[in-house]
Design a protein around this motif. Structure first.
Motif, PDB file in Angstrom:
ATOM      1  N   VAL A  59       7.529  19.719 -12.954  1.00  0.00           N
ATOM      2  CA  VAL A  59       8.910  19.515 -12.548  1.00  0.00           C
ATOM      3  C   VAL A  59       9.785  19.182 -13.751  1.00  0.00           C
ATOM      4  N   ILE A  60       9.302  18.338 -14.644  1.00  0.00           N
ATOM      5  CA  ILE A  60      10.053  17.966 -15.848  1.00  0.00           C
ATOM      6  C   ILE A  60       9.496  18.769 -17.003  1.00  0.00           C
ATOM      7  N   GLU A  61      10.331  19.632 -17.581  1.00  0.00           N
ATOM      8  CA  GLU A  61       9.846  20.531 -18.632  1.00  0.00           C
ATOM      9  C   GLU A  61       9.762  19.853 -19.996  1.00  0.00           C
ATOM     10  N   ASP A  62      10.699  18.956 -20.289  1.00  0.00           N
ATOM     11  CA  ASP A  62      10.694  18.277 -21.578  1.00  0.00           C
ATOM     12  C   ASP A  62       9.584  17.221 -21.597  1.00  0.00           C
ATOM     13  N   ARG A  63       8.697  17.340 -22.563  1.00  0.00           N
ATOM     14  CA  ARG A  63       7.529  16.452 -22.613  1.00  0.00           C
ATOM     15  C   ARG A  63       7.923  14.992 -22.839  1.00  0.00           C
ATOM     16  N   SER A  64       8.892  14.755 -23.700  1.00  0.00           N
ATOM     17  CA  SER A  64       9.319  13.378 -23.983  1.00  0.00           C
ATOM     18  C   SER A  64       9.913  12.723 -22.741  1.00  0.00           C
ATOM     19  N   THR A  65      10.728  13.460 -22.018  1.00  0.00           N
ATOM     20  CA  THR A  65      11.317  12.931 -20.791  1.00  0.00           C
ATOM     21  C   THR A  65      10.237  12.646 -19.765  1.00  0.00           C
ATOM     22  N   ALA A  66       9.262  13.542 -19.657  1.00  0.00           N
ATOM     23  CA  ALA A  66       8.173  13.350 -18.703  1.00  0.00           C
ATOM     24  C   ALA A  66       7.371  12.095 -19.038  1.00  0.00           C
ATOM     25  N   PHE A 103       0.829  -1.207   0.000  1.00  0.00           N
ATOM     26  CA  PHE A 103       0.000   0.000   0.000  1.00  0.00           C
ATOM     27  C   PHE A 103       0.862   1.256   0.000  1.00  0.00           C
ATOM     28  N   ALA A 104       1.925   1.264   0.831  1.00  0.00           N
ATOM     29  CA  ALA A 104       2.808   2.431   0.891  1.00  0.00           C
ATOM     30  C   ALA A 104       3.501   2.665  -0.451  1.00  0.00           C
ATOM     31  N   LEU A 105       3.968   1.595  -1.071  1.00  0.00           N
ATOM     32  CA  LEU A 105       4.602   1.735  -2.387  1.00  0.00           C
ATOM     33  C   LEU A 105       3.602   2.221  -3.438  1.00  0.00           C
ATOM     34  N   ALA A 106       2.379   1.699  -3.409  1.00  0.00           N
ATOM     35  CA  ALA A 106       1.366   2.120  -4.384  1.00  0.00           C
ATOM     36  C   ALA A 106       1.023   3.598  -4.208  1.00  0.00           C
ATOM     37  N   VAL A 107       0.900   4.044  -2.954  1.00  0.00           N
ATOM     38  CA  VAL A 107       0.606   5.456  -2.708  1.00  0.00           C
ATOM     39  C   VAL A 107       1.772   6.318  -3.177  1.00  0.00           C
ATOM     40  N   LEU A 108       2.986   5.910  -2.856  1.00  0.00           N
ATOM     41  CA  LEU A 108       4.168   6.658  -3.265  1.00  0.00           C
ATOM     42  C   LEU A 108       4.272   6.740  -4.786  1.00  0.00           C
ATOM     43  N   LEU A 109       3.990   5.631  -5.454  1.00  0.00           N
ATOM     44  CA  LEU A 109       4.071   5.602  -6.912  1.00  0.00           C
ATOM     45  C   LEU A 109       2.883   6.297  -7.581  1.00  0.00           C
ATOM     46  N   THR A 110       1.905   6.724  -6.804  1.00  0.00           N
ATOM     47  CA  THR A 110       0.821   7.550  -7.323  1.00  0.00           C
ATOM     48  C   THR A 110       1.100   9.024  -7.055  1.00  0.00           C
ATOM     49  N   VAL A 111       1.619   9.321  -5.882  1.00  0.00           N
ATOM     50  CA  VAL A 111       1.863  10.711  -5.489  1.00  0.00           C
ATOM     51  C   VAL A 111       3.016  11.323  -6.298  1.00  0.00           C
ATOM     52  N   ILE A 112       4.082  10.563  -6.504  1.00  0.00           N
ATOM     53  CA  ILE A 112       5.238  11.109  -7.227  1.00  0.00           C
ATOM     54  C   ILE A 112       4.870  11.533  -8.653  1.00  0.00           C
ATOM     55  N   PRO A 113       4.221  10.707  -9.472  1.00  0.00           N
ATOM     56  CA  PRO A 113       3.855  11.169 -10.815  1.00  0.00           C
ATOM     57  C   PRO A 113       2.871  12.354 -10.780  1.00  0.00           C
ATOM     58  N   PHE A 114       1.956  12.335  -9.812  1.00  0.00           N
ATOM     59  CA  PHE A 114       1.015  13.456  -9.692  1.00  0.00           C
ATOM     60  C   PHE A 114       1.779  14.746  -9.430  1.00  0.00           C
ATOM     61  N   TRP A 115       2.749  14.697  -8.514  1.00  0.00           N
ATOM     62  CA  TRP A 115       3.559  15.872  -8.200  1.00  0.00           C
ATOM     63  C   TRP A 115       4.396  16.299  -9.413  1.00  0.00           C
ATOM     64  N   LEU A 116       4.957  15.319 -10.144  1.00  0.00           N
ATOM     65  CA  LEU A 116       5.767  15.652 -11.316  1.00  0.00           C
ATOM     66  C   LEU A 116       4.951  16.385 -12.378  1.00  0.00           C
ATOM     67  N   VAL A 117       3.713  15.956 -12.568  1.00  0.00           N
ATOM     68  CA  VAL A 117       2.870  16.578 -13.596  1.00  0.00           C
ATOM     69  C   VAL A 117       2.302  17.908 -13.122  1.00  0.00           C
ATOM     70  N   MET A 118       1.733  17.934 -11.934  1.00  0.00           N
ATOM     71  CA  MET A 118       1.086  19.159 -11.459  1.00  0.00           C
ATOM     72  C   MET A 118       2.096  20.260 -11.137  1.00  0.00           C
ATOM     73  N   GLY A 119       3.293  19.901 -10.697  1.00  0.00           N
ATOM     74  CA  GLY A 119       4.307  20.898 -10.395  1.00  0.00           C
ATOM     75  C   GLY A 119       5.153  21.261 -11.599  1.00  0.00           C
TER      76      GLY A 119
END
Length: 145
Positions: free
Chosen positions: A50-57, A32-48
Motif C-alpha cells: 500500500v505504501i510505496e515509499d520505503r522510508s514512509t512505510a 485484544f481487539a486493538l492488538a488484533v487491529l494493530l497486527t492486521v493493519i501493518p500486515f495488510w500495509l506490507v503484503m498489499g
C-alpha cells in the motif's frame, strides 16, 4: 522490648486501594481487539504494498508498533500511574528512554561513520603496487623490468 505501634487505617480507607485492579472482561476484549487491529493493519500495509515509499512505510510501521506496545502495557500489563505508587510506570519510562538514547546513539554513530573514516583511494601519495601485468612476459631472473 515493647511491641511496635501499628496505626489502624482510617475508616473507609483500604491500604491496598491503589494496588487494586478493577479489570473487566470488556477491558480485556478491548485490548485484544486493538492488538488484533494493530497486527492486521501493518500486515495488510506490507503484503498489499500500500505504501510505496520505503522510508514512509518504515515510519508508519514503527509508529503502529509503538502504539501496539502501549496497548499491551495498558490493557494486559495494567501499567498506569496508580499501581505501586507509580514506580512501575516510572521504571518502564526510564527503560524506554534508556533504550531510545542507546538506539539513537548507535544509529548516529553508524550513519556518520563513513564521514570520519580515512579512505585509501583519496590519498594521492599512497604507494602503487608493482604487481606484474597479466598477459605480459614475466621478468627473467636477474633482469629488471
Amino acid at each position: 522490648m515493647s511491641a511496635p505501634h501499628v496505626h489502624a487505617p482510617a475508616a473507609g480507607h483500604d491500604t491496598h486501594a491503589e494496588d487494586d485492579l478493577h479489570v473487566t472482561r470488556g477491558d480485556y476484549l478491548k485490548g485484544f481487539a486493538l492488538a488484533v487491529l494493530l497486527t492486521v493493519i501493518p500486515f495488510w500495509l506490507v503484503m498489499g504494498r500500500v505504501i510505496e515509499d520505503r522510508s514512509t512505510a518504515v515510519v508508519v510501521l514503527g509508529v503502529l508498533a509503538a502504539v501496539q506496545i502501549v496497548v499491551h502495557m495498558v490493557y494486559f500489563l495494567h501499567m498506569n500511574g496508580k499501581i505501586q505508587g507509580g514506580w512501575t510506570l516510572l521504571s518502564t519510562l526510564f527503560a524506554i528512554v534508556f533504550v531510545a538514547v542507546t538506539l539513537a546513539g548507535t544509529l548516529w554513530v553508524m550513519f556518520h561513520m563513513n564521514a570520519h573514516m580515512m579512505p585509501d583511494h583519496a590519498n594521492p601519495m599512497a604507494p602503487q603496487s608493482q604487481a606484474p601485468q597479466h598477459g605480459g612476459p614475466a621478468p627473467q631472473h636477474g633482469q629488471q623490468h
